[in-house]
Motif scaffolding. Structure first.
Motif, PDB file in Angstrom:
ATOM      1  N   ALA A  54       1.865  -3.673   4.227  1.00  0.00           N
ATOM      2  CA  ALA A  54       0.913  -3.745   5.333  1.00  0.00           C
ATOM      3  C   ALA A  54       0.324  -5.148   5.361  1.00  0.00           C
ATOM      4  N   GLU A 101      -3.396   7.419   4.795  1.00  0.00           N
ATOM      5  CA  GLU A 101      -2.911   6.055   4.971  1.00  0.00           C
ATOM      6  C   GLU A 101      -4.028   5.087   5.343  1.00  0.00           C
ATOM      7  N   THR A 103       0.863  -1.174   0.000  1.00  0.00           N
ATOM      8  CA  THR A 103       0.000   0.000   0.000  1.00  0.00           C
ATOM      9  C   THR A 103       0.902   1.227   0.000  1.00  0.00           C
ATOM     10  N   SER A 104       0.426   2.363   0.523  1.00  0.00           N
ATOM     11  CA  SER A 104       1.189   3.603   0.402  1.00  0.00           C
ATOM     12  C   SER A 104       1.185   4.404   1.693  1.00  0.00           C
ATOM     13  N   TYR A 105       2.338   5.037   1.958  1.00  0.00           N
ATOM     14  CA  TYR A 105       2.375   6.091   2.963  1.00  0.00           C
ATOM     15  C   TYR A 105       1.585   7.290   2.427  1.00  0.00           C
ATOM     16  N   ALA A 122      -4.808   1.958   2.841  1.00  0.00           N
ATOM     17  CA  ALA A 122      -4.789   0.597   3.376  1.00  0.00           C
ATOM     18  C   ALA A 122      -6.101  -0.125   3.083  1.00  0.00           C
ATOM     19  N   TYR A 166      -3.986  -1.705   8.860  1.00  0.00           N
ATOM     20  CA  TYR A 166      -3.520  -0.328   8.706  1.00  0.00           C
ATOM     21  C   TYR A 166      -1.981  -0.294   8.696  1.00  0.00           C
ATOM     22  N   VAL A 167      -1.444   0.820   8.261  1.00  0.00           N
ATOM     23  CA  VAL A 167       0.007   0.968   8.103  1.00  0.00           C
ATOM     24  C   VAL A 167       0.689   0.985   9.474  1.00  0.00           C
ATOM     25  N   THR A 186       3.385  -4.698  11.335  1.00  0.00           N
ATOM     26  CA  THR A 186       4.597  -4.533  10.538  1.00  0.00           C
ATOM     27  C   THR A 186       5.498  -3.467  11.173  1.00  0.00           C
ATOM     28  N   VAL A 205       4.718   0.908   0.852  1.00  0.00           N
ATOM     29  CA  VAL A 205       4.961   0.295   2.153  1.00  0.00           C
ATOM     30  C   VAL A 205       4.148  -0.986   2.238  1.00  0.00           C
TER      31      VAL A 205
END
Length: 421
Positions: free
Chosen positions: A92, A184, A82-84, A188, A168-169, A173, A90
């Motif tokens: 997740a 975020e 996914t993404s920051y 996610a 979720y980010v 992790t 990133v």
């Protein structure tokens, strides 16, 4: 689909909702031990990921996990890309649950991404580590993790709907879980849908919806705003956002002195790792008790934080004796960081059901109403349902929790109608 068939399916949904709530209560006696070392290794992302393998929604790995009865399906723990908030890739984690029941509606089996409510900030709180069980105890950390999505899962699975649940980010992790980060949370949720379709080799046109309560409601609302630009390829039909925190600054002020006062620390910890200007401000403005609070809650689940910091006021954590809300009001960098998390500035591409209780003791109802009015003004097909739950021991979170119960069936019915077309 005929109106008679749709009515019969909605009647079945009503019956399944009763079964779901009762079954969820029945399994509350189950307690799960902490995850094994093998499970812990699952949460370590690969050291290097190629550009092609870092695209949003790409499935990194998967692992079957047991699902406690009466949940009617098979569960798979997933790691996905996914993404920051700045769109940097990133990894997740999350869970996909495939129902035993067949999908009786039109088209491919739909997927509902259910955003979990506030779980905490420690890695042991990740919802994918509690799949199918309501409670997990980690004796080594003296920590109690809670699973808040079992009722929704039961209702959806009983009606043949696939369920995806993101962690979720930063939850589970490496890194800090960024609590109530608008972008975020949205990414996610959206990428969990992509990963679920990939895992099950589902058609690309499979219908999708977002749903959640509390933090999950915030993530669902944010996903509804973001999906049009972030994932125009997905066939998203609707979103349900129950008790969403639309304005984090307002939420911080609302939880002062309540059972959830310590969640202010979750917010600050998340901002500190995304906004370089925030950490020096916290180092300067927080006293030793405030700094100790931030360090403690970073490793806690929400039940732990409630026991440790419930009922406290943030005036005890600052060098000047101001509340965190007052500190924000005089600090432009904090205003900017918190302002970025505000939901309501975008325009959802899908119909949205908002649900909130005016008496909610943790979520400001006025913020939900403001977003409803803003979206309506932009032509969004948005509905606001108010739950008439009376105040129950104000400040304990009981009113917030109780308001979720009457929303379970209407939310599921709303999403089912969207899938019916």
């Amino acid at each position: 689909m005929s109106s008679v068939s749709a009515r019969s399916r909605r009647a079945a949904l009503r019956r399944s909702s009763v079964v779901a709530v009762g079954a969820a209560a029945a399994v509350l006696g189950g307690v799960c031990p902490p995850p094994s070392a093998q499970a812990a290794d699952f949460y370590t992302p690969p050291a290097q990921v190629s550009p092609a393998a870092s695209q949003p929604g790409t499935l990194v790995r998967s692992q079957p996990v047991p699902l406690m009865p009466p949940l009617p399906g098979t569960a798979t723990r997933i790691m996905y890309m996914t993404s920051y908030q700045d769109k940097t890739p990133v990894a997740a984690t999350g869970t996909v649950v495939e129902p035993f029941a067949g999908w009786r509606g039109p088209g491919p089996r739909p997927t509902v991404v259910v955003g979990p409510g506030t779980a905490g900030q420690g890695d042991q709180c990740a919802p994918s580590k509690l799949t199918g069980t309501p409670i997990a105890v980690d004796p080594g950390k003296s920590s109690l993790a809670l699973n808040f999505v079992l009722p929704e899962m039961l209702i959806l699975l009983n009606n043949g709907i696939r369920v995806a649940i993101p962690d979720y980010v930063g939850m589970g992790t490496p890194g800090v879980a960024t609590y109530l980060n608008r972008a975020e949370g949205a990414y996610a949720m959206i990428d969990a849908a992509r990963a679920a379709l990939s895992l099950k080799n589902a058609p690309g046109n499979s219908p999708i919806a977002f749903s959640g309560y509390g933090e999950g409601g915030s993530a669902a609302a944010a996903a509804a705003e973001a999906v049009g630009d972030y994932a125009p390829d997905l066939d998203v039909r609707a979103a349900h956002a129950g008790a969403p925190m639309m304005d984090v600054t307002s939420t911080v002020n609302k939880v002062e002195g309540t059972h959830d006062a310590g969640t202010i620390g979750y917010v600050l910890n998340g901002l500190a790792v995304r906004y370089p200007a925030v950490r020096p401000i916290l180092d300067r403005e927080l006293n030793p008790a405030g700094k100790a609070m931030l360090a403690a809650v970073a490793g806690q689940c929400v039940a732990d934080t409630g026991l440790a910091y419930g009922g406290q006021r943030s005036t005890a954590w600052t060098r000047t004796g101001e509340s965190i809300g007052q500190l924000v009001a005089r600090t432009p960098a904090l205003q900017k960081a918190l302002g970025d998390q505000q939901i309501g500035r975008g325009k959802p591409k899908v119909p949205v059901l908002l649900e909130a209780a005016p008496a909610d003791d943790l979520v400001p109802f006025a913020d939900v109403r403001r977003v409803y009015d803003a979206w309506r003004g932009k032509g969004v097909a948005v509905t606001l349902t108010t739950e008439g739950v009376p105040p129950l021991l104000s400040g304990t979170g009981l009113t917030h929790a109780a308001a979720k119960v009457p929303s379970l069936f209407p939310a599921a019915s709303y999403l089912m109608s969207a899938f019916d077309g």
